[in-house]
Design a protein around this motif. Sequence first.
Motif, mmCIF file in Angstrom:
data_model
loop_
_atom_site.group_PDB
_atom_site.id
_atom_site.type_symbol
_atom_site.label_atom_id
_atom_site.label_comp_id
_atom_site.label_asym_id
_atom_site.label_seq_id
_atom_site.Cartn_x
_atom_site.Cartn_y
_atom_site.Cartn_z
ATOM 1 N N ALA A 23 -24.583 7.808 35.667
ATOM 2 C CA ALA A 23 -24.061 7.440 34.348
ATOM 3 C C ALA A 23 -24.245 8.577 33.354
ATOM 4 O O ALA A 23 -23.348 8.851 32.532
ATOM 5 N N LEU A 27 -21.514 10.329 30.751
ATOM 6 C CA LEU A 27 -21.800 10.367 29.319
ATOM 7 C C LEU A 27 -21.726 11.808 28.803
ATOM 8 O O LEU A 27 -21.201 12.064 27.719
ATOM 9 N N CYS A 58 -22.860 4.122 25.787
ATOM 10 C CA CYS A 58 -23.271 3.443 27.014
ATOM 11 C C CYS A 58 -23.701 2.017 26.694
ATOM 12 O O CYS A 58 -24.691 1.802 25.986
ATOM 13 N N CYS A 88 -14.501 0.770 27.288
ATOM 14 C CA CYS A 88 -15.137 1.639 28.284
ATOM 15 C C CYS A 88 -14.089 2.394 29.098
ATOM 16 O O CYS A 88 -13.018 1.868 29.403
#
Length: 316
Positions: A23, A27, A58, A88
């Motif tokens: 993740a 990001l 996030c 998202c």
Amino acid sequence: MIRADLVTGFLGSGKTTFIKKYAAHFLAMGEKVGILENDYGAVNVDRLLLSELESDGCIIETIAGACDRDCHYRRFKTKLIALAMTGCDRVIIEPSGIFDTEEFFDVLREEPLDRLYEPGAVITVVDAALQIELSDSARYLLACQCAAAGRIVFSRTQLCSAEQTERTKQRIADILSDAGSKRVLLADEITETDFDRLSADELQEISRSGCRTDSIPKKSGDEKSFGTLYFMNTGLTEQTAFDGIHSLLKSEDGKAVLRVKGFVKSKDGWSEINATRDAVNISPCADGQDVIIVIGEGLCKERIRSYFDMQDDKEQ
């Protein structure tokens, strides 16, 4: 459409550790990432471990509480719709270690999710030193996860020899074959890099690995043999937790235990517990909750509790 990546793997394999790295990569690229902790448990330890990623870029959602399969499926679908409404670019789903991968594909085919999402990568995290003793139920669930994976990522490779890693590859091949899968894993379908050394290029390559549609003959009810015990407000220290877990895992009762996780208070705040029959790890972490969670097959709460000197506990 939003990319939906599924990061699966058997209990204690290292899914959450991988997701933190995975993740963070997106990001850093400027993507808005949603993480869905899709767990059957009543206390979501992994949600706490991912909390440091939470930001405007996030969003972390959890399916909270134990429930039956139909209820869980509805909550799964509702959470995915809610994440889509936040804008998202990518949603990363971390299911429980006893998750049936077919649920992921089934839910994305339903309206309105079929218009919001496209399946991305299915990634299965496997401990590079995969323990030798796995029950038939455990072997079947691991086979289902590996058969659907576009990429298998080995965890804890820094702790394993090349011989151990090769044995694990052969074990996966045997487990797939025994389950009726015709899949033959290729070298470029397995990533063996230590998580701390995964490069941006490697993470990007993993994200493009897609999924497989290899079919394994369906067996119903295997997940019902697995259970989770919660011990709250334990009052354990790092040392008493380590001693209790070590004694449990070395005992006859420990043969039914697949993983122990949770948190204990320490001098400087909190320490995270992550233990399997291969190793007991207790390390500092930013946040926690006084809980010990034991996962396995055919567990007896009182027998498991007897290995710990707990002040109090309440099953949730």
